[in-house]
Scaffold this motif. Structure first.
Motif, PDB file in Angstrom:
ATOM      1  N   ALA A   1       0.819  -1.216   0.000  1.00 51.63           N
ATOM      2  CA  ALA A   1       0.000   0.000   0.000  1.00 51.63           C
ATOM      3  C   ALA A   1       0.852   1.265   0.000  1.00 51.63           C
ATOM      4  O   ALA A   1       0.314   2.380  -0.063  1.00 51.63           O
ATOM      5  CB  ALA A   1      -0.939   0.005   1.212  1.00 51.63           C
ATOM      6  N   VAL A   2       2.183   1.108   0.074  1.00 55.26           N
ATOM      7  CA  VAL A   2       3.083   2.258   0.069  1.00 55.26           C
ATOM      8  C   VAL A   2       4.116   2.066  -1.034  1.00 55.26           C
ATOM      9  O   VAL A   2       4.239   0.984  -1.613  1.00 55.26           O
ATOM     10  CB  VAL A   2       3.799   2.428   1.435  1.00 55.26           C
ATOM     11  CG1 VAL A   2       2.775   2.580   2.556  1.00 55.26           C
ATOM     12  CG2 VAL A   2       4.740   1.250   1.721  1.00 55.26           C
ATOM     13  N   ARG A   3       4.868   3.126  -1.330  1.00 58.79           N
ATOM     14  CA  ARG A   3       5.950   3.048  -2.328  1.00 58.79           C
ATOM     15  C   ARG A   3       7.274   3.277  -1.627  1.00 58.79           C
ATOM     16  O   ARG A   3       7.500   4.342  -1.041  1.00 58.79           O
ATOM     17  CB  ARG A   3       5.761   4.086  -3.431  1.00 58.79           C
ATOM     18  CG  ARG A   3       6.786   3.966  -4.554  1.00 58.79           C
ATOM     19  CD  ARG A   3       6.499   4.942  -5.693  1.00 58.79           C
ATOM     20  NE  ARG A   3       6.810   6.308  -5.347  1.00 58.79           N
ATOM     21  CZ  ARG A   3       8.027   6.863  -5.510  1.00 58.79           C
ATOM     22  NH1 ARG A   3       9.021   6.148  -5.989  1.00 58.79           N
ATOM     23  NH2 ARG A   3       8.216   8.137  -5.191  1.00 58.79           N
ATOM     24  N   LEU A   4       8.125   2.253  -1.642  1.00 56.86           N
ATOM     25  CA  LEU A   4       9.415   2.373  -0.984  1.00 56.86           C
ATOM     26  C   LEU A   4      10.285   3.413  -1.681  1.00 56.86           C
ATOM     27  O   LEU A   4      10.341   3.474  -2.914  1.00 56.86           O
ATOM     28  CB  LEU A   4      10.141   1.028  -0.965  1.00 56.86           C
ATOM     29  CG  LEU A   4       9.606  -0.031   0.000  1.00 56.86           C
ATOM     30  CD1 LEU A   4      10.372  -1.335  -0.190  1.00 56.86           C
ATOM     31  CD2 LEU A   4       9.693   0.429   1.452  1.00 56.86           C
ATOM     32  N   LEU A   5      10.979   4.209  -0.874  1.00 56.06           N
ATOM     33  CA  LEU A   5      11.953   5.179  -1.342  1.00 56.06           C
ATOM     34  C   LEU A   5      13.354   4.661  -1.024  1.00 56.06           C
ATOM     35  O   LEU A   5      13.515   3.618  -0.381  1.00 56.06           O
ATOM     36  CB  LEU A   5      11.730   6.527  -0.650  1.00 56.06           C
ATOM     37  CG  LEU A   5      10.332   7.146  -0.776  1.00 56.06           C
ATOM     38  CD1 LEU A   5      10.231   8.380   0.117  1.00 56.06           C
ATOM     39  CD2 LEU A   5      10.024   7.504  -2.222  1.00 56.06           C
ATOM     40  N   ALA A   6      14.378   5.369  -1.452  1.00 53.06           N
ATOM     41  CA  ALA A   6      15.728   5.046  -0.995  1.00 53.06           C
ATOM     42  C   ALA A   6      15.709   5.049   0.534  1.00 53.06           C
ATOM     43  O   ALA A   6      15.071   5.908   1.154  1.00 53.06           O
ATOM     44  CB  ALA A   6      16.726   6.067  -1.516  1.00 53.06           C
ATOM     45  N   PRO A   7      16.376   4.095   1.182  1.00 54.09           N
ATOM     46  CA  PRO A   7      16.218   3.937   2.629  1.00 54.09           C
ATOM     47  C   PRO A   7      16.854   5.025   3.477  1.00 54.09           C
ATOM     48  O   PRO A   7      16.636   5.050   4.691  1.00 54.09           O
ATOM     49  CB  PRO A   7      16.873   2.582   2.905  1.00 54.09           C
ATOM     50  CG  PRO A   7      17.833   2.389   1.783  1.00 54.09           C
ATOM     51  CD  PRO A   7      17.198   3.042   0.584  1.00 54.09           C
ATOM     52  N   LEU A   8      17.626   5.899   2.867  1.00 53.63           N
ATOM     53  CA  LEU A   8      18.178   7.042   3.597  1.00 53.63           C
ATOM     54  C   LEU A   8      18.502   8.154   2.624  1.00 53.63           C
ATOM     55  O   LEU A   8      18.610   7.920   1.417  1.00 53.63           O
ATOM     56  CB  LEU A   8      19.426   6.661   4.397  1.00 53.63           C
ATOM     57  CG  LEU A   8      20.758   6.516   3.635  1.00 53.63           C
ATOM     58  CD1 LEU A   8      21.925   6.579   4.621  1.00 53.63           C
ATOM     59  CD2 LEU A   8      20.829   5.242   2.819  1.00 53.63           C
TER      60      LEU A   8
ATOM     61  N   THR B   1      21.326  12.634  -6.403  1.00 49.70           N
ATOM     62  CA  THR B   1      20.640  11.931  -7.494  1.00 49.70           C
ATOM     63  C   THR B   1      20.379  10.470  -7.110  1.00 49.70           C
ATOM     64  O   THR B   1      20.382   9.582  -7.964  1.00 49.70           O
ATOM     65  CB  THR B   1      21.447  12.008  -8.803  1.00 49.70           C
ATOM     66  OG1 THR B   1      22.783  11.521  -8.568  1.00 49.70           O
ATOM     67  CG2 THR B   1      21.509  13.432  -9.327  1.00 49.70           C
ATOM     68  N   VAL B   2      20.152  10.245  -5.818  1.00 45.40           N
ATOM     69  CA  VAL B   2      19.871   8.894  -5.339  1.00 45.40           C
ATOM     70  C   VAL B   2      18.452   8.493  -5.727  1.00 45.40           C
ATOM     71  O   VAL B   2      17.505   9.279  -5.603  1.00 45.40           O
ATOM     72  CB  VAL B   2      20.071   8.812  -3.818  1.00 45.40           C
ATOM     73  CG1 VAL B   2      19.481   7.530  -3.245  1.00 45.40           C
ATOM     74  CG2 VAL B   2      21.554   8.893  -3.482  1.00 45.40           C
ATOM     75  N   LEU B   3      18.310   7.251  -6.186  1.00 46.07           N
ATOM     76  CA  LEU B   3      17.031   6.694  -6.593  1.00 46.07           C
ATOM     77  C   LEU B   3      16.646   5.564  -5.652  1.00 46.07           C
ATOM     78  O   LEU B   3      17.506   4.906  -5.062  1.00 46.07           O
ATOM     79  CB  LEU B   3      17.120   6.159  -8.026  1.00 46.07           C
ATOM     80  CG  LEU B   3      17.616   7.142  -9.080  1.00 46.07           C
ATOM     81  CD1 LEU B   3      17.936   6.405 -10.374  1.00 46.07           C
ATOM     82  CD2 LEU B   3      16.592   8.232  -9.326  1.00 46.07           C
ATOM     83  N   GLY B   4      15.338   5.319  -5.554  1.00 43.83           N
ATOM     84  CA  GLY B   4      14.841   4.247  -4.721  1.00 43.83           C
ATOM     85  C   GLY B   4      14.437   3.032  -5.525  1.00 43.83           C
ATOM     86  O   GLY B   4      14.601   2.977  -6.753  1.00 43.83           O
ATOM     87  N   PRO B   5      13.874   2.016  -4.864  1.00 43.65           N
ATOM     88  CA  PRO B   5      13.441   0.802  -5.552  1.00 43.65           C
ATOM     89  C   PRO B   5      12.419   1.094  -6.652  1.00 43.65           C
ATOM     90  O   PRO B   5      11.515   1.922  -6.474  1.00 43.65           O
ATOM     91  CB  PRO B   5      12.809  -0.026  -4.428  1.00 43.65           C
ATOM     92  CG  PRO B   5      13.439   0.479  -3.178  1.00 43.65           C
ATOM     93  CD  PRO B   5      13.675   1.936  -3.407  1.00 43.65           C
TER      94      PRO B   5
ATOM     95  N   LEU C   1      19.594   2.914  -4.377  1.00 42.24           N
ATOM     96  CA  LEU C   1      19.830   2.284  -3.081  1.00 42.24           C
ATOM     97  C   LEU C   1      18.543   1.629  -2.613  1.00 42.24           C
ATOM     98  O   LEU C   1      17.452   2.159  -2.820  1.00 42.24           O
ATOM     99  CB  LEU C   1      20.284   3.305  -2.041  1.00 42.24           C
ATOM    100  CG  LEU C   1      21.601   4.048  -2.280  1.00 42.24           C
ATOM    101  CD1 LEU C   1      21.801   5.108  -1.211  1.00 42.24           C
ATOM    102  CD2 LEU C   1      22.775   3.072  -2.285  1.00 42.24           C
ATOM    103  N   GLY C   2      18.664   0.483  -1.936  1.00 42.59           N
ATOM    104  CA  GLY C   2      17.467  -0.117  -1.373  1.00 42.59           C
ATOM    105  C   GLY C   2      17.573  -1.636  -1.291  1.00 42.59           C
ATOM    106  O   GLY C   2      18.639  -2.209  -1.506  1.00 42.59           O
TER     107      GLY C   2
ATOM    108  N   GLY D   1      17.924  -8.544   0.170  1.00 45.17           N
ATOM    109  CA  GLY D   1      16.680  -8.483  -0.581  1.00 45.17           C
ATOM    110  C   GLY D   1      16.920  -8.224  -2.044  1.00 45.17           C
ATOM    111  O   GLY D   1      17.947  -8.641  -2.602  1.00 45.17           O
ATOM    112  N   GLU D   2      15.980  -7.510  -2.687  1.00 46.36           N
ATOM    113  CA  GLU D   2      16.037  -7.221  -4.111  1.00 46.36           C
ATOM    114  C   GLU D   2      15.901  -5.724  -4.356  1.00 46.36           C
ATOM    115  O   GLU D   2      15.158  -5.043  -3.655  1.00 46.36           O
ATOM    116  CB  GLU D   2      14.910  -7.942  -4.862  1.00 46.36           C
ATOM    117  CG  GLU D   2      14.973  -9.448  -4.775  1.00 46.36           C
ATOM    118  CD  GLU D   2      13.951 -10.123  -5.692  1.00 46.36           C
ATOM    119  OE1 GLU D   2      13.310  -9.398  -6.495  1.00 46.36           O
ATOM    120  OE2 GLU D   2      13.812 -11.347  -5.604  1.00 46.36           O
ATOM    121  N   LEU D   3      16.621  -5.247  -5.352  1.00 48.97           N
ATOM    122  CA  LEU D   3      16.545  -3.851  -5.780  1.00 48.97           C
ATOM    123  C   LEU D   3      16.396  -3.842  -7.298  1.00 48.97           C
ATOM    124  O   LEU D   3      17.274  -4.325  -8.009  1.00 48.97           O
ATOM    125  CB  LEU D   3      17.799  -3.079  -5.370  1.00 48.97           C
ATOM    126  CG  LEU D   3      17.904  -1.635  -5.867  1.00 48.97           C
ATOM    127  CD1 LEU D   3      16.821  -0.759  -5.246  1.00 48.97           C
ATOM    128  CD2 LEU D   3      19.298  -1.064  -5.580  1.00 48.97           C
ATOM    129  N   ALA D   4      15.287  -3.305  -7.776  1.00 50.25           N
ATOM    130  CA  ALA D   4      15.058  -3.226  -9.221  1.00 50.25           C
ATOM    131  C   ALA D   4      14.988  -1.769  -9.647  1.00 50.25           C
ATOM    132  O   ALA D   4      14.615  -0.884  -8.871  1.00 50.25           O
ATOM    133  CB  ALA D   4      13.760  -3.948  -9.603  1.00 50.25           C
TER     134      ALA D   4
END
Length: 323
Positions: free
Chosen positions: A59-66, A111-115, A189-190, A293-296
């Motif tokens: 139900a949420v969208r993961l972002l870069a973890p920091l 310019t960090v991107l999340g999953p 990152l993620g 885990g996985e990062l795509a």
């Protein structure tokens, strides 16, 4: 424990991932604040988590973890250096200086991107990925750390994709600087930060993190390696970075690209041809690291910047002309 950041409608959440749920920290704490307070504080916060708390992950969208304080990216895999040097520099070699110390460069924390976030590359004919594991530092950090203290300061680990435009990188590194614009445009990152204690069972007898890492392009596995094939373990990377300098909570330390197909550039260098082909718009790169885990991420359309002129020929005069 897994620490994450996420987007939930108009709101940004920060907290733990517990099972299939995203659970906010108490007291409106952030990942940055928890990193600064260290693992002991994080364990105390985790003890307050209730089983039914938070929101389902779907139900949420993961972002870069920091939001990193800085990002240092090392080149710690000998096999990667052997292969990629041919495609970037035109000669396959590991220079003697590589063995002397774990070299790194600073990349762009803005310019960090999340999953699952698309990268917007520059115009390039040789777009590449780089499969890495990154250590995340907790507080308080410091200067001139030894390896033991540096290891104790590692809060956890995440997956890192250092997107690379190899043709741009090759051009600029001939000027004896860089990589700069060849990598400046995106680092993924993620999906979260896994605390260091969770990965202790994977440490080998020499202190190297022996987790398996794989990378897939459009569903096809391209590379695989053990992260323990690094020339130096993570605590020594952090210790070296702290020499005559300072490392702080929220700093990210990339391992550098794993060997055996951890990037396309290595494969190009070994084969002498662009096979597998460079990444194209719409391609999906999926990285899987044991214990994390996985990062795509996907490749978005290239961005054409405003033009800039070439260097001008100058007179090298040493005084101004009379007015």
């Amino acid at each position: 424990m897994r620490l994450a950041r996420w987007e939930d409608g108009p709101d940004i959440g920060e907290g733990f991932v517990v099972g299939g749920r995203a659970v906010p920290f108490p007291d409106n704490l952030t990942v940055a604040k928890v990193l600064a307070q260290g693992l002991k504080r994080a364990r105390g916060l985790f003890g307050q988590v209730k089983d039914d708390a938070g929101r389902p992950l779907d139900a949420v969208r993961l972002l870069a973890p920091l939001v990193p304080a800085s990002i240092r990216d090392f080149v710690a895999f000998e096999e990667h250096v052997e292969g990629v040097s041919a495609s970037v520099d035109g000669k396959s070699e590991v220079v003697p200086e590589w063995y002397q110390a774990p070299t790194f460069y600073f990349t762009n924390p803005h310019t960090v991107l999340g999953p699952d976030e698309a990268v917007a590359p520059p115009v390039t004919e040789r777009l590449d990925f780089e499969l890495e594991v990154a250590a995340v530092l907790g507080g308080p950090g410091g200067s001139n750390l030894d390896a033991a203290d540096a290891g104790a300061a590692i809060f956890g680990y995440t997956i890192m994709n250092d997107w690379s435009a190899r043709d741009i990188q090759s051009r600029e590194m001939k000027v004896r600087l860089g990589p700069a614009k060849g990598k400046d445009f995106g680092t993924s990152l993620g999906p979260w930060i896994v605390t260091a204690d969770e990965l202790e069972p994977f440490l080998d007898a020499d202190g190297f993190l022996a987790v398996r890492a794989e990378v897939h392009v459009n569903g096809e596995r391209v590379g695989e390696d053990l992260v323990s094939n690094m020339g130096w373990p993570f605590p020594e990377l952090v210790a070296y970075a702290s020499r005559n300098s300072k490392v702080v909570a929220g700093d990210v330390f990339g391992s550098g690209t794993v060997g055996n197909g951890g990037c396309l550039g290595e494969l190009w260098g070994r084969s002498g041809e662009l096979n597998p082909p460079p990444l194209q718009e719409g391609d999906e790169v999926r990285m899987v690291v044991e214990g994390i885990g996985e990062l795509a991420g996907t490749v978005g359309p290239a961005v054409v910047p405003p033009a800039l002129p070439r260097a001008r020929s100058r007179s090298r005069e040493r005084s101004r002309a009379a007015v």
